[in-house]
Design an enzyme around this catalytic site. Structure first.
Site, PDB file in Angstrom:
ATOM      1  N   HIS A   1      63.505  38.414 100.169  1.00 41.62           N
ATOM      2  CA  HIS A   1      64.641  39.028  99.763  1.00 41.62           C
ATOM      3  C   HIS A   1      64.416  40.584  99.774  1.00 41.62           C
ATOM      4  O   HIS A   1      65.533  41.214  99.435  1.00 41.62           O
ATOM      5  CB  HIS A   1      65.118  38.618  98.202  1.00 41.62           C
TER       6      HIS A   1
ATOM      7  N   ASP B   1      47.740  40.083  99.205  1.00 43.33           N
ATOM      8  CA  ASP B   1      48.573  41.090  98.775  1.00 43.33           C
ATOM      9  C   ASP B   1      48.027  42.663  99.138  1.00 43.33           C
ATOM     10  O   ASP B   1      46.710  42.424  99.251  1.00 43.33           O
ATOM     11  CB  ASP B   1      49.294  41.171  97.426  1.00 43.33           C
TER      12      ASP B   1
ATOM     13  N   GLY C   1      45.670  43.210 102.110  1.00 47.21           N
ATOM     14  CA  GLY C   1      46.003  43.399 103.392  1.00 47.21           C
ATOM     15  C   GLY C   1      47.722  43.698 103.398  1.00 47.21           C
ATOM     16  O   GLY C   1      48.141  43.665 101.997  1.00 47.21           O
ATOM     17  N   ASP C   2      48.161  43.867 104.559  1.00 48.41           N
ATOM     18  CA  ASP C   2      49.464  44.492 104.636  1.00 48.41           C
ATOM     19  C   ASP C   2      50.465  43.403 105.415  1.00 48.41           C
ATOM     20  O   ASP C   2      49.913  43.144 106.605  1.00 48.41           O
ATOM     21  CB  ASP C   2      49.788  45.643 105.290  1.00 48.41           C
ATOM     22  N   PHE C   3      51.042  42.568 104.846  1.00 48.40           N
ATOM     23  CA  PHE C   3      51.764  41.386 105.691  1.00 48.40           C
ATOM     24  C   PHE C   3      52.669  41.762 106.824  1.00 48.40           C
ATOM     25  O   PHE C   3      53.239  41.105 107.519  1.00 48.40           O
ATOM     26  CB  PHE C   3      52.851  40.532 104.739  1.00 48.40           C
TER      27      PHE C   3
END
Length: 345
Positions: free
Chosen positions: A255, A209, A235-237
């Site tokens: 969602h 995350d 990190g950044d998905f």
């Protein structure tokens, strides 16, 4: 009175009364928010105190505080004793800081100016498809949380409280023993991953995350006794996800986003996972028709806050197909969420 009995009792009221009760429900929510904001449960503790005794420590007007406490007693949160003193009930004790279920953090989050302000603009969201949050704050909700670490920490604790029954239910309903490595993408402080590793001895975990979110993870993982089986990566998905996992969990991630963003996240997962890997989406799958489900109200939260949506099984099947995944099954759990299992096409 059981929940079905309460529902039946409510349905026996005249329609206009039912509608007015729905419309005034926020009165109670603001009263309970005030109790959380003043920290009344912490201040009262195991004894009994009057508003006059508490007013100084909570910076409140004593007569008005007494009226609040009297109302909280009518809701079953406090109980009034002699000489205008109030004590906590079992319900009220759940409002103490650190109490199981994180009720206080949850109330402070859902009653905050940024959360309530989003719902204040629900008409704007329905008219435009844009979030009420961005109309008020001028930025997406997760960008806001990244800039407000105290709110972000409360939000993470709220997610543990609101969804607290889900991780053990998921761990019990789905067999994770086939996997060597389980990657929890957007896994926040690791509550889901900890439940899985606690129940299943074989897998190791990777918690992934953003850096401001995973900062609170080591303490939680340590408290659950699984920190030695977890690798934490920041990190950044939207850019990448850790490679080489056998199973990739997306719990309450899909969602949050619109379709284009979901396809980007799913594309990174597909690229990172082993060829025989499994994608496991943990979400509330909406039933068809008029059937009540908590996900249908949560869908309104998704509309006004992050701009995402809850979906039916058919809508998940369609989304996954666009991302070159095949939905293999939907595994129900003993909670409101299901495990949507998919494999690469």
């Amino acid at each position: 009175m059981t929940e079905p009995e309460q529902h039946a009792s409510s349905q026996s009221l005249p329609p206009h009364v039912q509608l007015i009760q729905m419309g005034t429900a926020y009165w109670a929510s603001r009263v309970v928010y005030a109790a959380a904001k003043f920290g009344l449960a912490d201040q009262i503790g195991a004894g009994a105190k009057s508003a006059e005794e508490l007013a100084g420590s909570v910076c409140a007007h004593a007569p008005s505080l007494h009226r609040l406490m009297r109302t909280l007693a009518s809701l079953g949160i406090l109980t009034e004793r002699t000489e205008r003193q109030f004590a906590l009930t079992d319900l009220g004790a759940a409002l103490m800081t650190g109490a199981p279920g994180s009720a206080r953090a949850s109330l402070l989050t859902v009653g905050s100016h940024w959360f309530v302000g989003s719902f204040d603009n629900i008409i704007h969201s329905i008219q435009t498809g844009e979030t009420g949050f961005e109309k008020v704050q001028g930025m997406p909700v997760f960008e806001y949380l990244a800039q407000h670490p105290e709110d972000a920490s409360l939000f993470s604790e709220t997610m543990v409280g609101v969804h607290g029954e889900e991780p053990p239910a998921v761990a019990a309903a789905y067999d994770f023993t086939a996997f060597e490595t389980v990657v929890d993408v957007g896994g926040a402080t690791g509550n889901m991953l900890a439940a899985i590793l606690t129940r299943h001895a074989r897998p190791r975990g990777v918690l992934f995350d953003r850096s401001h979110v995973v900062g609170d993870a080591p303490a939680l993982l340590q408290s659950k006794g699984v920190i030695d089986r977890v690798t934490i990566e920041a990190g950044d998905f939207f850019e990448t996800v850790p490679a080489g996992g056998n199973a990739y969990i997306l719990s309450h991630i899909i969602h949050d986003w619109g379709e284009d963003q979901c396809l980007r996240i799913l594309g990174h997962v597909r690229q990172a996972m082993k060829p025989d890997g499994h994608l496991l989406i943990v979400e509330m799958v909406l039933p068809a028709g008029d059937a009540p489900h908590p996900g249908k109200m949560l869908d309104m939260v998704m509309l006004v806050l992050p701009g995402g949506q809850e979906r039916t099984e058919a809508e998940y099947r369609s989304l996954l197909s666009k991302a070159n995944f095949r939905l293999t099954r939907v595994v129900p759990t003993d909670s409101a969420v299901s495990v949507i299992e998919a494999v690469q096409i």
